[in-house]
Structure formats: structure tokens, C-alpha cells
Design a protein around this motif. Structure first.
Motif, PDB file in Angstrom:
ATOM      1  N   ILE A 229       3.554 -96.238  11.046  1.00  0.00           N
ATOM      2  CA  ILE A 229       2.166 -96.801  10.253  1.00  0.00           C
ATOM      3  C   ILE A 229       1.964 -95.600   9.208  1.00  0.00           C
ATOM      4  O   ILE A 229       1.852 -94.566   9.695  1.00  0.00           O
ATOM      5  CB  ILE A 229       1.179 -96.708  11.467  1.00  0.00           C
ATOM      6  CG1 ILE A 229       1.576 -97.992  12.294  1.00  0.00           C
ATOM      7  CG2 ILE A 229      -0.028 -97.120  10.589  1.00  0.00           C
ATOM      8  CD1 ILE A 229       0.614 -97.903  13.609  1.00  0.00           C
ATOM      9  N   ARG A 230       1.992 -95.943   8.048  1.00  0.00           N
ATOM     10  CA  ARG A 230       1.742 -94.912   7.091  1.00  0.00           C
ATOM     11  C   ARG A 230       0.300 -94.456   6.828  1.00  0.00           C
ATOM     12  O   ARG A 230      -0.605 -95.743   6.867  1.00  0.00           O
ATOM     13  CB  ARG A 230       2.220 -95.361   5.520  1.00  0.00           C
ATOM     14  CG  ARG A 230       3.620 -96.028   5.627  1.00  0.00           C
ATOM     15  CD  ARG A 230       4.527 -94.840   5.834  1.00  0.00           C
ATOM     16  NE  ARG A 230       5.832 -95.541   5.772  1.00  0.00           N
ATOM     17  CZ  ARG A 230       6.917 -95.163   5.916  1.00  0.00           C
ATOM     18  NH1 ARG A 230       6.897 -93.495   6.372  1.00  0.00           N
ATOM     19  NH2 ARG A 230       8.214 -95.615   5.901  1.00  0.00           N
ATOM     20  N   LEU A 231      -0.316 -93.252   6.930  1.00  0.00           N
ATOM     21  CA  LEU A 231      -1.665 -92.826   7.075  1.00  0.00           C
ATOM     22  C   LEU A 231      -1.712 -92.388   5.486  1.00  0.00           C
ATOM     23  O   LEU A 231      -2.119 -91.295   5.138  1.00  0.00           O
ATOM     24  CB  LEU A 231      -1.943 -91.775   7.821  1.00  0.00           C
ATOM     25  CG  LEU A 231      -1.279 -92.151   9.251  1.00  0.00           C
ATOM     26  CD1 LEU A 231      -1.385 -90.633  10.104  1.00  0.00           C
ATOM     27  CD2 LEU A 231      -2.164 -92.976   9.742  1.00  0.00           C
ATOM     28  N   GLY A 232      -2.140 -93.579   4.602  1.00  0.00           N
ATOM     29  CA  GLY A 232      -2.761 -93.322   3.261  1.00  0.00           C
ATOM     30  C   GLY A 232      -1.490 -93.127   2.278  1.00  0.00           C
ATOM     31  O   GLY A 232      -0.375 -93.207   2.630  1.00  0.00           O
ATOM     32  N   ASP A 233      -1.617 -92.860   0.890  1.00  0.00           N
ATOM     33  CA  ASP A 233      -0.849 -92.544  -0.032  1.00  0.00           C
ATOM     34  C   ASP A 233      -0.248 -91.351  -0.010  1.00  0.00           C
ATOM     35  O   ASP A 233      -1.017 -90.365   0.251  1.00  0.00           O
ATOM     36  CB  ASP A 233      -1.343 -92.987  -1.260  1.00  0.00           C
ATOM     37  CG  ASP A 233      -1.813 -94.620  -1.554  1.00  0.00           C
ATOM     38  OD1 ASP A 233      -0.826 -95.167  -0.596  1.00  0.00           O
ATOM     39  OD2 ASP A 233      -2.447 -95.121  -2.355  1.00  0.00           O
ATOM     40  N   ASN A 234       0.745 -91.183  -0.570  1.00  0.00           N
ATOM     41  CA  ASN A 234       1.305 -89.724  -0.853  1.00  0.00           C
ATOM     42  C   ASN A 234       0.741 -89.096  -2.325  1.00  0.00           C
ATOM     43  O   ASN A 234      -0.180 -89.698  -2.883  1.00  0.00           O
ATOM     44  CB  ASN A 234       2.805 -89.369  -1.041  1.00  0.00           C
ATOM     45  CG  ASN A 234       3.486 -90.435  -1.939  1.00  0.00           C
ATOM     46  OD1 ASN A 234       3.095 -90.776  -3.013  1.00  0.00           O
ATOM     47  ND2 ASN A 234       4.612 -90.966  -1.598  1.00  0.00           N
ATOM     48  N   ASP A 235       1.103 -87.876  -2.548  1.00  0.00           N
ATOM     49  CA  ASP A 235       0.641 -87.268  -3.749  1.00  0.00           C
ATOM     50  C   ASP A 235       1.016 -87.904  -5.009  1.00  0.00           C
ATOM     51  O   ASP A 235       0.277 -87.480  -6.098  1.00  0.00           O
ATOM     52  CB  ASP A 235       1.112 -85.765  -3.733  1.00  0.00           C
ATOM     53  CG  ASP A 235       0.422 -84.913  -2.724  1.00  0.00           C
ATOM     54  OD1 ASP A 235      -0.237 -85.126  -2.383  1.00  0.00           O
ATOM     55  OD2 ASP A 235       0.901 -83.689  -2.547  1.00  0.00           O
ATOM     56  N   GLU A 236       1.972 -88.720  -5.140  1.00  0.00           N
ATOM     57  CA  GLU A 236       2.453 -89.513  -6.122  1.00  0.00           C
ATOM     58  C   GLU A 236       1.625 -90.951  -6.368  1.00  0.00           C
ATOM     59  O   GLU A 236       2.040 -91.572  -7.223  1.00  0.00           O
ATOM     60  CB  GLU A 236       3.862 -89.701  -6.344  1.00  0.00           C
ATOM     61  CG  GLU A 236       4.658 -88.047  -6.258  1.00  0.00           C
ATOM     62  CD  GLU A 236       4.325 -87.269  -7.379  1.00  0.00           C
ATOM     63  OE1 GLU A 236       3.856 -87.456  -8.455  1.00  0.00           O
ATOM     64  OE2 GLU A 236       3.992 -86.155  -6.851  1.00  0.00           O
ATOM     65  N   GLY A 237       0.686 -91.040  -5.394  1.00  0.00           N
ATOM     66  CA  GLY A 237      -0.110 -92.578  -5.369  1.00  0.00           C
ATOM     67  C   GLY A 237       0.625 -93.627  -4.852  1.00  0.00           C
ATOM     68  O   GLY A 237       0.223 -94.754  -5.240  1.00  0.00           O
ATOM     69  N   TYR A 238       1.591 -93.544  -3.937  1.00  0.00           N
ATOM     70  CA  TYR A 238       2.041 -94.681  -3.277  1.00  0.00           C
ATOM     71  C   TYR A 238       2.491 -94.310  -1.952  1.00  0.00           C
ATOM     72  O   TYR A 238       2.437 -92.958  -1.519  1.00  0.00           O
ATOM     73  CB  TYR A 238       3.446 -95.126  -3.975  1.00  0.00           C
ATOM     74  CG  TYR A 238       4.753 -94.234  -3.710  1.00  0.00           C
ATOM     75  CD1 TYR A 238       5.440 -94.436  -2.761  1.00  0.00           C
ATOM     76  CD2 TYR A 238       4.647 -93.259  -4.839  1.00  0.00           C
ATOM     77  CE1 TYR A 238       6.550 -93.505  -2.591  1.00  0.00           C
ATOM     78  CE2 TYR A 238       5.754 -92.261  -4.577  1.00  0.00           C
ATOM     79  CZ  TYR A 238       6.656 -92.639  -3.603  1.00  0.00           C
ATOM     80  OH  TYR A 238       7.762 -91.651  -3.417  1.00  0.00           O
ATOM     81  N   SER A 239       2.646 -95.419  -1.077  1.00  0.00           N
ATOM     82  CA  SER A 239       3.287 -95.292   0.547  1.00  0.00           C
ATOM     83  C   SER A 239       4.261 -96.128   0.737  1.00  0.00           C
ATOM     84  O   SER A 239       4.196 -97.354  -0.094  1.00  0.00           O
ATOM     85  CB  SER A 239       2.098 -95.321   1.291  1.00  0.00           C
ATOM     86  OG  SER A 239       1.268 -96.696   1.356  1.00  0.00           O
ATOM     87  N   TYR A 240       5.390 -95.899   1.385  1.00  0.00           N
ATOM     88  CA  TYR A 240       6.311 -96.838   1.783  1.00  0.00           C
ATOM     89  C   TYR A 240       5.772 -97.727   2.581  1.00  0.00           C
ATOM     90  O   TYR A 240       4.812 -97.649   3.415  1.00  0.00           O
ATOM     91  CB  TYR A 240       7.594 -96.132   2.343  1.00  0.00           C
ATOM     92  CG  TYR A 240       8.108 -95.225   1.259  1.00  0.00           C
ATOM     93  CD1 TYR A 240       9.438 -95.848   0.492  1.00  0.00           C
ATOM     94  CD2 TYR A 240       8.219 -93.812   1.271  1.00  0.00           C
ATOM     95  CE1 TYR A 240      10.196 -95.274  -0.375  1.00  0.00           C
ATOM     96  CE2 TYR A 240       8.963 -93.071   0.286  1.00  0.00           C
ATOM     97  CZ  TYR A 240       9.733 -93.737  -0.472  1.00  0.00           C
ATOM     98  OH  TYR A 240      10.576 -93.054  -1.445  1.00  0.00           O
TER      99      TYR A 240
END
Length: 362
Positions: free
Chosen positions: A244-255
Motif C-alpha cells: 500500500i503506497r503512502l502518498g506520492d514520491n518527490d517526483e509527483g507519482y506513486s506506483y
């Protein structure tokens, strides 16, 4: 087309298996004179399958290889020419972007070296730490200009670096069931670059698309539940795990989030040798958001052309040294072949996977 593997349904399956089987201790089977059995661990491709006694340590190393080739849309095979002439380019309208995809990946290889450490905090709780180093290679065909099927050339991109770090606890509920409570720490890179060949014949260095990045860039929860039991000659188990991804990364997306369910069975040929068979179903979501630095007329740059559903069959063998200087060392080998792959948009399907690993408890 296969049905998506929902976590609730899979948990119900695990619970049913558990209720139908007698309780059995997790460590060394008493039917083996040395107290060591090849059945004591699941197939090497299953992570977090067993607990350790209080104060016990285990070190492990796994080599994991995956080969991908061809192109699929859903469950249908398509050719590079079809992709280059019929699949719209999401970025058309931006400077230099043609109306259809003009760069088509044809094959990919991934190697992962994974080191693990487990420690029995108590008889009911085992801690696990895993780190890895990942290498990826992808081959491409570049089609000339903005239309047609004339091929300009081919090129290969390569990325390699340390991946994300996994930290988890295996929490025993019974002798045969434990929870997997994990977190993924974003130590892997998400800004890898490589030189490409564009449809106009230029060779710039650009940020590689999503499948060629090494890490996720996000903190991720990795919950799960595992059931495993055995007799003197046979072992079996089931596991459900998710990401479960917890938000977006520093580049603006999440897998995309992931859900996986697997079941396996093992048979001992001798105390130190066991054969295994396993089925695994997995669903992976599309990329959410977009990295503004990832852009181009290639399927791997489109966040919607990621993820899908797969069903894979595995066969393997576990060896356990029951005496001599290598007593306590374990070797596992497992290979996997896909049965069904239903992929989002044009993607390369998996050809096969291979996992080889060694483990030692002390």
C-alpha cells in the motif's frame, strides 16, 4: 481474462485452510534425526514464511532473475509495427512528440541480489530486514519519423543501484499462522538516466521510464498473513500479502498498489531434499500521477500502461544439510512460468523467473 485477486477473498481461503489442518511447530521436524528438514522452510520464492525461536538468527542471500519479451495488450499479442502505427502517444502536441508510439521495447531483464537478516525477538515475534541491489536492461526498436514502419535502429538502456529496504515483523497467532507486518523504506533511486535513440535520429540522455527506475520513492505498508504446516513427509501453506503506497514520491507519482496470494505444497524425498509446486496470483495497479521528466513516444512512459493481473506456476527444490561441516545450511531453487497475463495497455509479458537462495540459522 483472470479475476482480480482481492485480499478479502484470499484471507478467507487462508482461514479455511488453517481451520482444516492440525497445529504443528514451525521449527525443525522431529521426524528428522538431526532436527533439520528441507520441509521447514517454504519454497525460496516465498518471503517471510517462517518464524524463529527466541534469540535465533538467520542470514540469507537470494538471486532473483526475470526475463520479459514481446508485447501484449490485455491478453493479446501485438507486434512492434502495430504499436508504432496504432497506439496513440499520450504526449502528442508537445514539441517533437509524434501522434503514435515510435519507440517500442522488445525485451527486458532484471537481476536482483537480495540479502536478508532475521532475528527471533521471542518465540512469537521474528524481525526481518532485507536489502537489495537491482540491475535492469531493456532493448528497444526506434521507428523513423512520425509515421510508417521504417525502423531507424535499436538501442539498450541499463540502470543499476541499491533498491528499497524492507523491514518487517512476523507476529505469531498460532503455531501455523502469523501476521506479516512490514514497511518499505524508499532507499532506491527514482531519477535514473540513460541514452536513447529518438525517431529523429538524436541520442540524448533522458530520465528512464517507470519500469527502469530502481526504487519506488514512497514509504509503503506491506501487510500480510501466512499459514504453513507440515508432517514428516509433506508441507503446505498459503500466504496473502499486499503493498500500500503512502502518498506520492518527490517526483509527483506513486506506483500502483499490489495484492498477491500464493499457495504451495512440498514433498520430501529425504530429510534434506524436498520438491515443491506453487501457484501465485497477483494484481498491480497503474501508476498514479506522473513524473514531468518522464516523457516520450514509448509505452513505458505512460502511467496508464503499467500493472495488470497475472497467474504464475512455480516448481522448485529445497536442500538442507543435515550433517557435516555444512549442517544447518539451506539451498533453494525455484523457477516460474506465467499461465495467464492480463496487462494494462501495451506491455512486455514475463517469459520466466528464477530464484536461487542460501540460508543459515544460528
Amino acid at each position: 481474462m483472470i479475476t482480480q485477486f482481492k485480499a478479502g477473498t484470499s484471507l478467507a481461503l487462508v482461514a479455511a485452510l488453517c481451520s482444516a489442518s492440525p497445529s504443528h511447530a514451525d521449527e525443525g521436524h522431529e521426524g528428522s534425526p538431526s532436527g533439520i528438514s528441507a520441509l521447514d522452510h517454504a519454497p525460496i520464492g516465498v518471503m517471510g514464511d517462517h518464524r524463529h525461536g527466541q534469540g535465533e538468527w538467520m542470514v540469507s542471500y537470494r538471486f532473483m532473475h526475470m526475463d520479459m519479451a514481446g508485447i501484449q495488450i490485455g491478453t493479446d499479442d501485438v507486434t512492434p509495427d502495430q504499436v508504432a502505427t496504432t497506439v496513440p502517444n499520450r504526449f502528442f502536441g508537445n514539441p517533437g512528440q509524434p501522434p503514435t508510439l515510435r519507440i517500442v521495447p522488445t525485451s527486458m531483464r532484471m537481476d536482483m541480489h537480495m540479502a536478508g537478516l532475521m532475528y527471533g525477538l521471542s518465540d512469537d515475534i521474528t524481525l526481518m530486514l532485507m536489502g537489495n541491489y537491482i540491475t535492469k536492461e531493456m532493448d528497444h526498436i526506434t521507428f523513423q519519423g512520425g509515421m510508417g514502419t521504417m525502423r531507424l535502429g535499436e538501442f539498450r538502456t541499463r540502470t543499476a543501484d541499491i533498491g528499497d529496504t524492507k523491514l518487517s515483523a512476523l507476529i505469531g497467532l498460532t503455531d501455523t499462522i502469523h501476521l506479516n507486518a512490514g514497511i518499505s523504506i524508499p532507499t532506491g533511486t527514482i531519477t535514473e538516466e540513460a541514452q536513447i535513440l529518438t525517431p529523429m535520429g538524436m541520442e540524448p540522455t533522458v530520465r528512464t521510464p517507470y519500469p527502469m527506475q530502481i526504487g519506488s520513492g514512497t514509504w509503503d505498508l506491506e501487510p500480510g498473513i501466512t499459514y504453513r504446516d507440515q508432517t514428516e513427509r509433506f508441507a503446505w501453506g498459503a500466504q496473502v500479502r499486499g503493498t500500500i503506497r503512502l502518498g506520492d514520491n518527490d517526483e509527483g507519482y506513486s506506483y500502483g498498489d499490489r495484492a498477491m496470494a500464493t499457495v504451495w505444497a512440498q514433498a520430501a524425498l529425504a530429510p534434506g531434499v524436498a520438491l515443491s509446486g506453487r501457484l501465485q496470483g497477483e494484481t498491480i495497479g497503474r501508476v498514479d500521477g506522473m513524473d514531468p521528466a518522464i516523457m516520450g513516444p514509448v509505452q513505458t512512459a505512460n502511467p496508464d500502461f503499467q500493472g495488470g493481473e497475472t497467474l504464475t506456476a512455480f516448481a522448485g527444490v529445497n536442500f538442507a544439510a543435515t550433517g557435516g561441516a555444512l549442517k544447518g545450511w539451506r539451498l533453494g531453487v525455484e523457477g516460474g512460468l506465467p499461465l495467464v497475463q492480463d496487462l494494462n495497455g501495451p506491455q512486455m509479458p514475463t517469459d520466466f523467473t528464477l530464484t536461487v537462495g542460501v540460508q543459515k540459522s544460528f
